[in-house]
Design a protein around this motif. Sequence first.
Motif, PDB file in Angstrom:
ATOM      1  N   ALA A   1      -3.975  -7.411  -3.951  1.00 56.23           N
ATOM      2  CA  ALA A   1      -2.932  -7.122  -4.936  1.00 56.23           C
ATOM      3  C   ALA A   1      -3.056  -5.773  -5.611  1.00 56.23           C
ATOM      4  O   ALA A   1      -2.096  -5.303  -6.220  1.00 56.23           O
ATOM      5  N   GLY A   2      -4.227  -5.127  -5.558  1.00 57.92           N
ATOM      6  CA  GLY A   2      -4.370  -3.896  -6.327  1.00 57.92           C
ATOM      7  C   GLY A   2      -5.526  -3.034  -5.872  1.00 57.92           C
ATOM      8  O   GLY A   2      -6.253  -3.370  -4.929  1.00 57.92           O
ATOM      9  N   PRO A   3      -5.739  -1.916  -6.579  1.00 61.52           N
ATOM     10  CA  PRO A   3      -6.758  -0.934  -6.179  1.00 61.52           C
ATOM     11  C   PRO A   3      -8.183  -1.311  -6.559  1.00 61.52           C
ATOM     12  O   PRO A   3      -9.130  -0.709  -6.059  1.00 61.52           O
ATOM     13  N   GLY A   4      -8.356  -2.269  -7.477  1.00 65.03           N
ATOM     14  CA  GLY A   4      -9.699  -2.729  -7.820  1.00 65.03           C
ATOM     15  C   GLY A   4     -10.583  -1.659  -8.423  1.00 65.03           C
ATOM     16  O   GLY A   4     -11.740  -1.519  -8.031  1.00 65.03           O
ATOM     17  N   ILE A   5     -10.095  -0.934  -9.419  1.00 64.63           N
ATOM     18  CA  ILE A   5     -10.902   0.146 -10.002  1.00 64.63           C
ATOM     19  C   ILE A   5     -11.985  -0.405 -10.924  1.00 64.63           C
ATOM     20  O   ILE A   5     -13.134   0.053 -10.885  1.00 64.63           O
ATOM     21  N   ASN A   6     -11.667  -1.389 -11.746  1.00 64.11           N
ATOM     22  CA  ASN A   6     -12.735  -2.050 -12.490  1.00 64.11           C
ATOM     23  C   ASN A   6     -13.468  -3.040 -11.594  1.00 64.11           C
ATOM     24  O   ASN A   6     -14.698  -3.081 -11.565  1.00 64.11           O
TER      25      ASN A   6
ATOM     26  N   CYS B   1      -2.414  -3.625 -11.797  1.00 67.76           N
ATOM     27  CA  CYS B   1      -2.727  -2.719 -12.904  1.00 67.76           C
ATOM     28  C   CYS B   1      -4.218  -2.497 -13.110  1.00 67.76           C
ATOM     29  O   CYS B   1      -4.627  -1.845 -14.080  1.00 67.76           O
ATOM     30  N   ASP B   2      -5.058  -2.987 -12.193  1.00 68.81           N
ATOM     31  CA  ASP B   2      -6.484  -2.653 -12.258  1.00 68.81           C
ATOM     32  C   ASP B   2      -6.670  -1.261 -11.652  1.00 68.81           C
ATOM     33  O   ASP B   2      -7.126  -1.090 -10.525  1.00 68.81           O
ATOM     34  N   ASN B   3      -6.304  -0.272 -12.458  1.00 73.83           N
ATOM     35  CA  ASN B   3      -6.287   1.122 -12.004  1.00 73.83           C
ATOM     36  C   ASN B   3      -7.152   1.970 -12.924  1.00 73.83           C
ATOM     37  O   ASN B   3      -7.910   1.440 -13.748  1.00 73.83           O
ATOM     38  N   LEU B   4      -7.020   3.287 -12.818  1.00 68.43           N
ATOM     39  CA  LEU B   4      -7.847   4.186 -13.637  1.00 68.43           C
ATOM     40  C   LEU B   4      -7.595   4.033 -15.131  1.00 68.43           C
ATOM     41  O   LEU B   4      -8.443   4.438 -15.943  1.00 68.43           O
ATOM     42  N   GLY B   5      -6.450   3.487 -15.512  1.00 67.89           N
ATOM     43  CA  GLY B   5      -6.174   3.242 -16.924  1.00 67.89           C
ATOM     44  C   GLY B   5      -6.771   1.955 -17.435  1.00 67.89           C
ATOM     45  O   GLY B   5      -6.606   1.607 -18.602  1.00 67.89           O
ATOM     46  N   ASN B   6      -7.480   1.228 -16.573  1.00 66.95           N
ATOM     47  CA  ASN B   6      -7.993  -0.101 -16.903  1.00 66.95           C
ATOM     48  C   ASN B   6      -9.505  -0.093 -17.100  1.00 66.95           C
ATOM     49  O   ASN B   6     -10.178  -1.069 -16.810  1.00 66.95           O
TER      50      ASN B   6
END
Length: 513
Positions: free
Chosen positions: A270-275, A441-446
């Motif tokens: 679902a997402g980029p998994g930054i955190n 929304c697990d991105n660089l802003g997270n």
Amino acid sequence: MSHNRRRRLVAPVALAACATLALGATPAAATGQPDGPALAKQLVKKVGVDGINRHLVAFQRFADTNNGTRAASTEGHKKSAEYIATKLAAAGYDVTRQEFPFTYSETLAEKLAVAGQAVPVIAMEYTKSTPVGGVTAPLAVVPVTAATGCAAADYGDVTGKIALIKRGGCSFAQKQQAAAAAGATGAIVYNNEDGALNGTLGSPADAKIPTGGITQAAGEALAKQGGASVTLELRAFQEARTSYNVIAETKTGRKDNVVMLGAHLDSVPAGPGINDNGTGSATLLETALQLGSKPKVNNAVRFGFWSAEEFGLVGSKYYVRSLGFEQQLDLALYLNFDMIGSPNAGYFAYDGDNSDNVGAGPGPYGSAQIEKTFVDYLGSKGVQVEGTDFTGRSDYGEFIANGIPAGGLDTGAEGLKTAAQAAKWGGKAGVAYDPCYHQACDNLGNIDRVALDRNADGVAWALGVYATSTETVNGVAPGKAVKAKAQRAAERGAQRHSLAAPSGNMDPHHTAA
């Protein structure tokens, strides 16, 4: 982080706050470092959040240019893995790419309606799929016991019904298998604590009926509606694929007493998994680069960047099971880092000694000492650490199952921060540690970069301590040269301390904690 997970093909409801939420823990005055080897102190100074953040930017770009994900077997994951592998090889590490098979899964639909009212539900990984449009059946409420729904006898006659089961007592897989044996056509498991319930059935072979998870509040409300008409739609795409772990090891240090650190590199689809778990992987990469491939250490250091963690800890399980018993004996300990920059951060260390008396019990011998290393170090920086249970949700699982002492840090996932924790650490009470957990929304802003910096220092400190000596963990003392060097450093430190009064306890690595 595995086991409690969210996977979607459809776009999740966006949380507007996720893009800007960056809550730091309450600032605390630095109180100096505990006694430790010179290597640990040097690494703390060298490993900084700027270097880690650069790797996170790279991960974000790999996701953005590859359908928004870094899930195992996707191009986003391959780019991330090669980024790490090539940097470590260029730094002189011995690098291995370990390929393995797994079952890829993406959620296509997850819907629950009870008496016509929609209830948020999350499909469990590897669930059996319903037909398009779902199945409609009466709701059967399973009586709550210490091991609710762990045996077919707990259900009575639920033929053709959808079972509502409270979490606890056994695995999700066992619950839905028991429900299926009793005749249920579907299963809904509700949480036994605040927060959403994401789960896994372990493997496709373990899945028997469509199974989803809901919150404690939703489950308690539904428990009052036994016999109500329920429509459950849970559908997932599954496919056999391959992925690979990246393993890197120093050229120096004992090979029969290896200190191993690991983090999973893959995201959910679902997402980029930054955190989750770019933070753990980026921190290990930066720490490895700052350590160098030929450090002056007593024990070799090995780094594992796991894949397919989000599909049932597959990569780390494959790795540990690929080792013979003597090779496992060569591992002194394992340190795991999964989500260490959550935006509403908590500060947790795995409860190696079971002092919290919650859940799974203590880790193998040595785990308590590892926990103390983390607690003491972060405590010296004014950060009070809480224990977190060895729930089996991350890659330490196969290590402790084979008796290898383990520990690590994390900052929390979908659980809700309590008022006491908000008072202690800052942030918002009643809000998830990571409101974007397993979402786009697990991105660089997270990311909370203050928490990330603090935990990165904890990683560097523990690595330096155990690369020098694991004597407190397994009784293996450092070599004579290392011990003599440590003694000389201690004597010099004592001499300096006697010549000048202390001017304060500020850690030179930080201007503020």
